[in-house]
Enzyme design. Structure first.
Site, mmCIF file in Angstrom:
data_model
loop_
_atom_site.group_PDB
_atom_site.id
_atom_site.type_symbol
_atom_site.label_atom_id
_atom_site.label_comp_id
_atom_site.label_asym_id
_atom_site.label_seq_id
_atom_site.Cartn_x
_atom_site.Cartn_y
_atom_site.Cartn_z
ATOM 1 N N GLU A 83 51.933 42.089 55.941
ATOM 2 C CA GLU A 83 51.469 42.136 57.583
ATOM 3 C C GLU A 83 51.576 40.367 57.928
ATOM 4 O OE1 GLU A 83 47.315 43.112 58.229
ATOM 5 O OE2 GLU A 83 47.696 43.190 60.089
ATOM 6 N N ALA B 43 43.221 37.316 53.177
ATOM 7 C CA ALA B 43 43.655 38.485 52.253
ATOM 8 C C ALA B 43 43.945 39.019 52.820
ATOM 9 C CB ALA B 43 41.852 38.498 51.546
ATOM 10 N N MET B 44 44.673 40.405 52.793
ATOM 11 C CA MET B 44 45.095 41.591 52.723
ATOM 12 C C MET B 44 44.540 42.950 52.263
ATOM 13 S SD MET B 44 47.233 42.022 55.269
ATOM 14 C CE MET B 44 47.792 44.121 55.184
ATOM 15 N N GLU C 220 38.212 43.553 54.060
ATOM 16 C CA GLU C 220 39.191 44.863 53.276
ATOM 17 C C GLU C 220 38.911 45.087 53.377
ATOM 18 O OE1 GLU C 220 41.329 42.477 54.281
ATOM 19 O OE2 GLU C 220 40.454 40.116 54.410
HETATM 20 N N1 B3K Z 1 45.092 42.120 57.705
HETATM 21 C C1 B3K Z 1 45.483 41.013 57.299
HETATM 22 C C2 B3K Z 1 45.732 40.005 57.815
HETATM 23 C C3 B3K Z 1 47.563 39.671 58.267
HETATM 24 C C4 B3K Z 1 47.240 38.190 59.272
HETATM 25 C C5 B3K Z 1 49.435 38.144 59.243
HETATM 26 N N2 B3K Z 1 49.528 37.177 59.495
HETATM 27 C C6 B3K Z 1 44.160 40.479 56.983
HETATM 28 C C7 B3K Z 1 42.776 40.698 57.759
HETATM 29 O O1 B3K Z 1 42.471 40.591 58.522
HETATM 30 O O2 B3K Z 1 42.007 41.044 57.067
HETATM 31 ZN ZN ZN Z 2 41.619 41.708 59.381
#
Ligand code: B3K
Ligand code: ZN
Length: 877
Positions: free
Chosen positions: A124, A265-266, A301
């Protein structure tokens, strides 16, 4: 600037995809410098009969393309820097693409990269295109199967999304694993991890009695620091079932902690990758704030599994759909786990310190941005935190039950789909049979609204009139926002008075589970209340019910009364903060006029009353006696006079320390404890108050005694760090001694060393600028580790107002050079660092000129990344 101006993407240009991917089989043959990726996909066309097939791809070496089993000649396709184009494809076909990538030299940390010798991915927003050619957009969803092949010696663990379906050995000491994800997903949720990691295991039984395997993978040396993360995960799973009725949907949930990560985190499906900062903790190494951060990010997450993964975004302009909603959910989670009152104040502080300035500067954008150059630049406080405030508006308007009905309908309608913020709003509206169309204006207009309230009381008739006006700075004709204002009326003793809406206000004032609510829907509106035997004091914007700046001229006496008696803890806190702010603003004016400063009597009385209040949560006391943070103080001024503000704040701290030394010391001692560390709201509250007192005592007559003693006790990292913080602005040998002792103890622990770096980077000492240069030369400094870079340069630019804004301009020059250096290594991190300059126009005189020059110096680089280019160019516009 870059040679060819980078492309701007617009929301209005959205087109649905022309192709659908039925399934995708990825094979990775892992090698540090030459990983081979074979991507086999089944595709069919859904529209645009003659349109070519266009796939995204960046930084890939293309080896081979097969269409329906036949190798294509290079003349049969086009390859550009960012795309692979096949002009002629059948209606339905199989495409196999082989590419090679270099994870070891991937310092951007996007796509597939190596960290501490292990492989991991970050896709992402648009990192998947750095792994293989694909439709790198969130509205193309498919079934992923991933085969990972690697040598056994260095890659004991081979992980990807979904369920493990096959493992086996291969010649030459290699092995493989095949993972199959039963849920369709966009490629930004893809993940792969491989390496020699160790795991901590646990299980969770869902409410429908399924057993879920839980795994946390870390480097072997960190195995003893996973307990809190695992407990947090189990609490998250339970909470989401109980509060939202949402149950986990795979047989396994994995979390991997890595040291080199661009953000927190992702939420990759079934395989979250985390910055180790949000996983690893034990009392000796992590503070209360770290513990709370871990619980909240693990929750965040996990909650994405439904709000983000099962229902995802149609395009990146919809980012707040998943992020605003998921932040709202994680805020509620923390609030339910710890103290709702404390959490609300912490969130408001965070919003005001970080989002309000963003919204007042050149990068200001609505929670649904209308355009971007680099999507990664729009993972902002606005999209996340203001986005969460907007979701909270729905919650306040609909109540918990109504909100949950809306969520239920949202999942019923959109499970497995990629949708928009309008879809979310319509689900909320339809489930509750109300019209929420006006909420749209929160999504399309940038800036923090001002809400001005004036009251008139007619004693003869007992009628109170509230006149409310909303405005958005610099936008004369903005579309009116729907602003819910929670409020109450109080008498002189702070007791609640009845709220009886008059004839013209009955349909605009409501009783809700959060209290009396006034619904403002037009730019200017008058509300009437009757049957009042005396003029009431107003308690407004209880619970901070909308992300606005409230302008209401309360007298000091009124603020003091609210600070001691209001039923709403946010308003109590806010009232004493306003008294502090008024005192600081007054002293800024005095300083500018060359006059001496004064310590407000009213503030002193309120301070003492709160500090000595019986039965008040120590955490709320700590928050109330703390001063407003500098970024928020800065926000109060049209033109920021750094010297005046810093002097006024310094003065305030010194006065507090002198005037209340006895009371502070007493409160300090009363909240010391020999008890072993426990992550518990009562213990945390005691530590918070004790350490707030300690911080003030360091501005008093005996600045070092308590701090040094506390440091020497080494009870837990919360207390150790608080002691170091207290010493940090002092030019005393004790500071140096404690810092070097700390270094000796923790040299081997990366996360703890980040604290050591950041302490020095934010020191208010005269030496700070010198010290920051020294830190950049330190053998433990590492440009490839984002946490380390942020702990020095991020902290310096964002938190060290004194040194960064040094009158010489050297702080600016230093950061500008470092941004340029960093941009070549990791553009995402560089782009965050450069935001320290964006509000340059707000600063007074020579500082404005020098910040502008620093930005121009960065802009002059011919090879800027689009990340840094976007922020610098918008700032200079
Ligand atoms: N969705 C990811 C963030 C991604 C950032 C990309 N530069 C983490 C989060 O918001 O949970
Ligand atoms: Zn998020």
């Amino acid at each position: 600037m870059t040679q060819n101006l980078p492309k701007t993407h617009y929301l209005t240009d959205y087109q649905p995809p022309a192709f659908e991917v039925e399934s995708l089989f990825l094979t990775f043959e892992l090698l540090p410098n030459g990983t081979r990726v074979t991507n086999r996909m089944q595709v069919h066309r859904v529209k645009d009969l003659s349109a070519p097939l266009v796939l995204d791809g960046e930084g890939l070496e293309l080896i081979q393309v097969d269409l329906d089993g036949v190798a294509l000649m290079p003349t049969q396709y086009d390859v550009t820097d960012t795309q692979l184009i096949l002009p002629d494809v059948p209606e339905r076909f199989e495409l196999e693409i082989v590419t090679e990538i270099d994870p070891e030299n991937n310092t951007r940390l996007e796509g597939l990269y190596r960290t501490s010798g292990n492989y991991c991915t970050q896709c992402e927003a648009e990192g998947f295109r750095r792994i293989t050619y694909y439709f790198d957009r969130p509205d193309v969803l498919t079934y992923f199967t991933t085969k990972i092949i690697a040598d056994k010696q260095d890659n004991k663990v081979l992980l990807s999304n979904g369920n493990l379906v096959e493992v086996g050995d291969l010649p030459n000491d290699r092995h493989y694993a095949i993972w199959k994800d039963p849920y369709k997903k966009p490629c930004y949720l893809f993940a792969l991890v491989a390496g020699n990691l160790e795991e901590v295991e646990d299980t969770f039984i869902t409410r429908d009695q399924r057993q879920i395997d839980l795994r946390i993978y870390v480097e072997p040396k960190n195995l003893d620091k996973c307990e809190h993360a695992m407990e947090s995960l189990k609490r998250s799973m339970k909470w989401d079932e109980e509060r939202f009725g949402l149950v986990y949907d795979l047989d396994i949930y994995m979390i991997v902690a890595v040291d080199d990560f661009n953000m927190g985190a992702m939420e990759n499906k079934g395989l979250n990758v985390f910055n180790s900062k949000y996983v690893l903790a034990k009392p000796e190494t992590a503070t209360d704030a770290d513990y709370e951060g871990i619980e909240s990010v693990i929750g965040h997450e996990y909650f994405h599994n439904w709000t983000g993964n099962r229902v995802t975004c149609r395009d990146w302009f919809q980012l707040t759909l998943k992020e605003g909603l998921t932040v709202f959910r994680d805020q509620e989670f923390t609030s339910d786990m710890l103290s709702p009152a404390v959490k609300r104040i912490e969130d408001v502080k965070r919003l005001r310190n970080n989002q309000f300035p963003e919204d007042a500067g050149p990068m200001s954008h609505p929670i649904q941005p209308q355009s971007y150059i680099e999507m990664n630049n729009f993972y902002t406080m606005t999209v996340y935190e203001k986005g969460a405030e907007v979701v909270r508006l729905y919650h306040t308007l609909l109540g918990e039950a109504g909100f949950q009905k809306g969520m239920q309908l949202y999942f019923d309608r959109f499970d497995g789909q990629a949708v928009t913020v309008e879809d979310f709003r319509n689900a909320m509206a339809d489930a509750n049979e109300i019209d929420l169309a006006q909420m749209h204006n929160w999504y399309t207009q940038a800036g923090t609204p001002t809400l001005k309230v004036e009251k008139h009381f007619d004693a003869a008739t007992g009628t109170l009139t509230l006149h409310c006006e909303q405005s958005l700075k610099g936008q004369s004709a903005h579309a009116p926002l729907l602003i819910p204002v929670l409020f109450g009326f109080l008498n002189d003793d702070g007791r609640a008075l009845p709220v009886r809406p008059g004839e013209n206000s009955r349909n605009k004032v409501f009783e809700t589970e959060k209290g009396h609510l006034l619904k403002l829907t037009t730019l200017s509106e008058t509300f009437e209340f009757t049957g009042l035997s005396q003029e009431p004091h107003l308690s407004l914007l209880r619970h901070f019910s909308a992300p606005v700046n409230l302008e209401y001229a309360a007298s000091d006496e009124e603020l003091m009364m609210l600070a001691s008696h209001d039923a709403d803890s946010f308003v109590r806190w806010e009232s004493i903060q306003t008294l502090a702010l008024k005192n600081i603003e007054d002293n800024v004016a005095r300083f500018q006029a060359g006059n001496g400063m004064v310590f407000s009597e009213h503030y002193q009385q309120a301070f003492q009353a709160v500090l000595e209040a019986k039965g008040l949560d120590p955490a709320l006391k700590a928050l109330a006696i703390g001063l407003p943070d500098l970024p928020y103080v800065f926000e109060q001024f049209e033109t920021i006079d750094v010297d005046a503000v810093l002097q006024a704040v310094e003065y305030q701290k010194a006065q507090i320390a002198q005037t209340f030394s006895g009371a502070l010391d007493k409160a300090y001692l009363a909240h010391c404890s020999k008890k072993a560390y426990c992550y518990d709201k009562h213990d945390m509250a005691a530590r918070m108050l004790k350490n707030q007192c300690l911080a003030y005592l360091a501005y008093g007559a005996e600045p070092v005694v308590r701090a040094v003693a506390q440091y020497e006790q080494q009870q837990n990292m919360t207390d150790v760090l608080a002691a170091l913080n207290a010493l940090n602005h002092l030019a005393v040998s004790e500071r140096e001694a404690c810092l070097s002792d700390f270094y000796e103890r923790w040299q081997q622990d990366t996360l703890v060393m980040d604290k050591w770096f950041s302490l020095q980077a934010r020191s208010e000492s005269e030496q700070a600028l010198q010290d920051v240069r020294g830190l950049l030369e330190h053998p433990d400094f590492n440009y490839r580790n984002p946490n380390r870079v942020r702990s020095v340069l991020g902290v310096f630019g964002r938190l060290n107002m004194k040194a960064f804004h040094d009158a010489s301009g050297e702080g600016y020059a230093l950061l500008a050079e470092e941004v340029l250096k960093m941009d070549k290594i990791n553009p995402q991190v560089a782009a965050r660092l450069v935001t320290a300059f964006t509000s340059w126009k707000r600063f007074k005189g020579h500082r404005q000129d020098k910040m502008q020059s620093a930005l121009q110096h960065i802009a002059a680089d011919k090879a800027l990344s689009k990340d840094v280019y976007e922020i610098v160019s918008k700032s200079l516009e």
